[in-house]
Enzyme design. Structure first.
Site, mmCIF file in Angstrom:
data_model
loop_
_atom_site.group_PDB
_atom_site.id
_atom_site.type_symbol
_atom_site.label_atom_id
_atom_site.label_comp_id
_atom_site.label_asym_id
_atom_site.label_seq_id
_atom_site.Cartn_x
_atom_site.Cartn_y
_atom_site.Cartn_z
ATOM 1 N N LYS A 174 0.866 -1.188 0.000
ATOM 2 C CA LYS A 174 0.000 0.000 0.000
ATOM 3 C C LYS A 174 0.890 1.221 0.000
ATOM 4 C CE LYS A 174 -4.490 0.937 0.402
ATOM 5 N NZ LYS A 174 -5.544 0.101 -0.196
HETATM 6 P P1 NAD Z 1 -12.742 7.788 -3.479
HETATM 7 O O1 NAD Z 1 -11.749 8.805 -3.120
HETATM 8 O O2 NAD Z 1 -13.139 7.612 -4.901
HETATM 9 O O3 NAD Z 1 -14.100 8.029 -2.653
HETATM 10 C C1 NAD Z 1 -14.131 8.197 -1.274
HETATM 11 C C2 NAD Z 1 -15.512 8.689 -0.907
HETATM 12 O O4 NAD Z 1 -15.613 8.784 0.517
HETATM 13 C C3 NAD Z 1 -15.824 10.094 -1.424
HETATM 14 O O5 NAD Z 1 -17.180 10.173 -1.801
HETATM 15 C C4 NAD Z 1 -15.566 10.972 -0.224
HETATM 16 O O6 NAD Z 1 -16.276 12.208 -0.264
HETATM 17 C C5 NAD Z 1 -16.102 10.069 0.857
HETATM 18 N N1 NAD Z 1 -15.636 10.410 2.192
HETATM 19 C C6 NAD Z 1 -14.402 10.803 2.601
HETATM 20 N N2 NAD Z 1 -14.415 11.055 3.913
HETATM 21 C C7 NAD Z 1 -15.672 10.805 4.346
HETATM 22 C C8 NAD Z 1 -16.312 10.882 5.595
HETATM 23 N N3 NAD Z 1 -15.635 11.266 6.688
HETATM 24 N N4 NAD Z 1 -17.615 10.561 5.679
HETATM 25 C C9 NAD Z 1 -18.297 10.172 4.575
HETATM 26 N N5 NAD Z 1 -17.749 10.078 3.371
HETATM 27 C C10 NAD Z 1 -16.453 10.391 3.254
HETATM 28 O O7 NAD Z 1 -12.192 6.417 -2.877
HETATM 29 P P2 NAD Z 1 -12.627 4.942 -3.269
HETATM 30 O O8 NAD Z 1 -11.677 4.421 -4.283
HETATM 31 O O9 NAD Z 1 -14.080 4.908 -3.532
HETATM 32 O O10 NAD Z 1 -12.289 4.156 -1.916
HETATM 33 C C11 NAD Z 1 -13.216 4.067 -0.846
HETATM 34 C C12 NAD Z 1 -12.796 2.947 0.090
HETATM 35 O O11 NAD Z 1 -12.749 1.701 -0.629
HETATM 36 C C13 NAD Z 1 -11.418 3.091 0.719
HETATM 37 O O12 NAD Z 1 -11.431 2.534 2.011
HETATM 38 C C14 NAD Z 1 -10.539 2.245 -0.162
HETATM 39 O O13 NAD Z 1 -9.363 1.809 0.490
HETATM 40 C C15 NAD Z 1 -11.477 1.100 -0.449
HETATM 41 N N6 NAD Z 1 -11.149 0.332 -1.635
HETATM 42 C C16 NAD Z 1 -11.067 0.927 -2.853
HETATM 43 C C17 NAD Z 1 -10.787 0.150 -3.966
HETATM 44 C C18 NAD Z 1 -10.771 0.748 -5.347
HETATM 45 O O14 NAD Z 1 -10.705 -0.026 -6.310
HETATM 46 N N7 NAD Z 1 -10.849 2.048 -5.515
HETATM 47 C C19 NAD Z 1 -10.547 -1.227 -3.827
HETATM 48 C C20 NAD Z 1 -10.643 -1.813 -2.565
HETATM 49 C C21 NAD Z 1 -10.948 -1.027 -1.474
#
Ligand code: NAD
Length: 440
Positions: free
Chosen positions: A133
């Site tokens: 990571k």
């Molecule tokens: P992203 O940046 O696209 O979206 C994050 C979202 O969370 C946004 O809408 C943001 O406004 C919101 N957010 C941030 N802080 C917040 C809060 N305090 N309260 C409510 N909403 C809040 O990120 P993502 O890629 O969608 O990732 C989201 C989660 O999924 C993370 O934990 C990431 O590690 C996990 N994840 C992502 C992937 C991927 O393929 N992108 C894969 C596995 C896991």
């Protein structure tokens, strides 16, 4: 160039220092503590030797870098230095693999724990990758696209010695997107020649995979449907609450809505919206595209992120940050099941409370594994130099995810443990076996 041109660091750092509250500092330790707790439980059940536990719990390599960047603002130029991290946890089963996040709270401890989670996740879904990571402690919304490009390329330059198509492969995570992957690809390819396999989640035009963008969210939705049906709560009759409306959350919402579920609340970092009759997800996506937030969406009422998590519902999907469900709000959660789209959204104390209350949790290392599965398929396509169509990617992803879920569910039932304990055990066992075979 004299430093006089810059409004240099000191005052700015002081501001940032003040911003970090005790709660932030406590949350920083959450990933380490939660991961440590889940891991200890699995190690104990697997009867591993202390030396094995030490090896499995230790990262292979950690790199911290400083990335200077000149930011152009109306009042002049500002020199800032950002911290960047890459933690490579274990590569017994294949190259290191894991996301890169841009978030002001990114720190080495959390990234270390998230890297480790990737090792168990890739092993659980049985793909030939290890775990890693990375992150930069930056708020990407504060930077212009040009600045973000320079920052990303400097990160890639400095990290280049530890990256590689068969060494360590990056992907998008919080605050990063396909364009960021394109910049890394460009920087890496300057030295190594065209190497699309250095990143996954890149634009289709540069060797990205059809289906990768939606893969994590769709995977969460596929598993939600299966688990809901097993709980005698068909997805078409389910009321769903989703926290986070970024890449993952928005695709969960689209896919579940497409299956007939009623999405009653969604949120992003600025707050949430609720509508008992169901939210029009296409309209929500349009609004976010146009205005950048959900607030004021027609037919909805505003709701805070804290209230949203406590809404009565069938399926609760935390899809934002870590530790959003903790010992304070766990007693108030009124969902039948929680599907962890985010990594480590539930603290270990909350996990115990929720289990005691009979709430089923589909753990992160299974629930959001669709992302790394599609990344694996993208990497394979890059190595083969032969693209697959979207249907093939999503069909394989679904099959593999459901197979892993069945393994976890059956193992959990046979051992009389919860899904998380079973998932950790299955993943760790595969890594232990690989380490033993390789003999290091
Ligand atoms: P992203 O940046 O696209 O979206 C994050 C979202 O969370 C946004 O809408 C943001 O406004 C919101 N957010 C941030 N802080 C917040 C809060 N305090 N309260 C409510 N909403 C809040 O990120 P993502 O890629 O969608 O990732 C989201 C989660 O999924 C993370 O934990 C990431 O590690 C996990 N994840 C992502 C992937 C991927 O393929 N992108 C894969 C596995 C896991």
């Amino acid at each position: 160039m004299g430093l006089g041109r810059f409004r240099v660091a000191g005052a700015f750092m002081a501001e940032r220092g003040k911003e970090e509250s005790i709660t932030d500092a406590e949350k920083k330790c959450h990933c380490r503590d939660t991961q440590g707790h889940f891991l200890d439980r699995a190690f104990e059940r697997l009867h591993l030797e202390p030396a094995q536990c030490e090896l499995l719990g230790s990262p292979f390599r950690e790199v911290t870098i400083s990335i200077p960047l000149t930011i152009h603002r109306q009042g002049g130029e500002l020199l800032r230095t950002f911290s960047g991290y890459r933690v490579q946890h274990n590569h017994a089963r294949g190259p290191f693999k894991g996301g890169l996040r841009y978030h002001p709270g990114a720190n080495l401890e959390d990234i270390r724990a998230l890297a480790q989670l990737m090792t168990w996740k890739t092993a659980l879904v049985d793909i030939p990758f290890g775990g890693a990571k990375g992150g930069i402690a930056v708020d990407p919304k504060e930077l212009g696209a040009d600045e973000l490009e320079v920052l990303t390329k400097r990160f890639s330059q400095k990290m280049a010695p530890v990256l590689g198509v068969h060494e360590d492969i990056l992907a998008p995570d919080i605050g990063t997107h396909p364009r960021v992957m394109a910049w890394i690809l460009e920087e890496y390819s300057k030295v190594h020649g065209y190497a699309p396999g250095i990143v996954t989640g890149k634009p289709l035009e540069l060797g990205g995979s059809a289906g990768r963008l939606e893969a994590t969210g769709y995977g969460v939705a596929y598993l939600s449907r299966v688990v809901a049906e097993e709980l005698h709560c068909p997805v078409e009759e389910s009321r769903v609450v989703i926290q986070g409306f970024g890449n993952v959350g928005s695709h969960v919402a689209q896919c579940l809505a497409g299956m007939g579920a009623r999405i009653i609340a969604v949120s992003d970092s600025s707050g949430g919206v609720v509508a008992e009759a169901g939210i029009d997800i296409a309209a929500a996506l349009r609004q976010v595209e146009e205005t950048g937030c959900l607030e004021g969406l027609a037919g909805t009422e505003p709701i805070s992120n804290a209230e949203l998590l406590e809404l009565p519902c069938d399926i609760l999907v935390p899809a934002a940050l870590e530790a959003t469900i903790d010992c304070d709000n766990a007693p108030a959660i009124r969902a039948r099941m929680i599907v962890e789209a985010a990594n480590m959204p539930v603290t270990h104390e909350a996990d115990a409370t929720l289990r005691d209350r009979g709430i089923v949790i589909v753990p992160d290392l299974l629930a959001n594994a669709g992302g790394v599965l599609a990344s694996y398929y993208e990497w394979v396509q890059n190595l083969q130099e032969f693209p697959w169509d979207r249907e093939t990617v999503l069909r394989r992803l679904k099959q593999r995810l459901l197979r892993s879920y069945t393994e976890v569910r059956d193992f959990a039932a046979s051992q009389r443990v919860d899904l998380r304990t079973a998932a950790y055990e299955l993943g760790i066992k595969r890594v232990v076996h690989a380490v033993a075979l390789r003999g290091f």
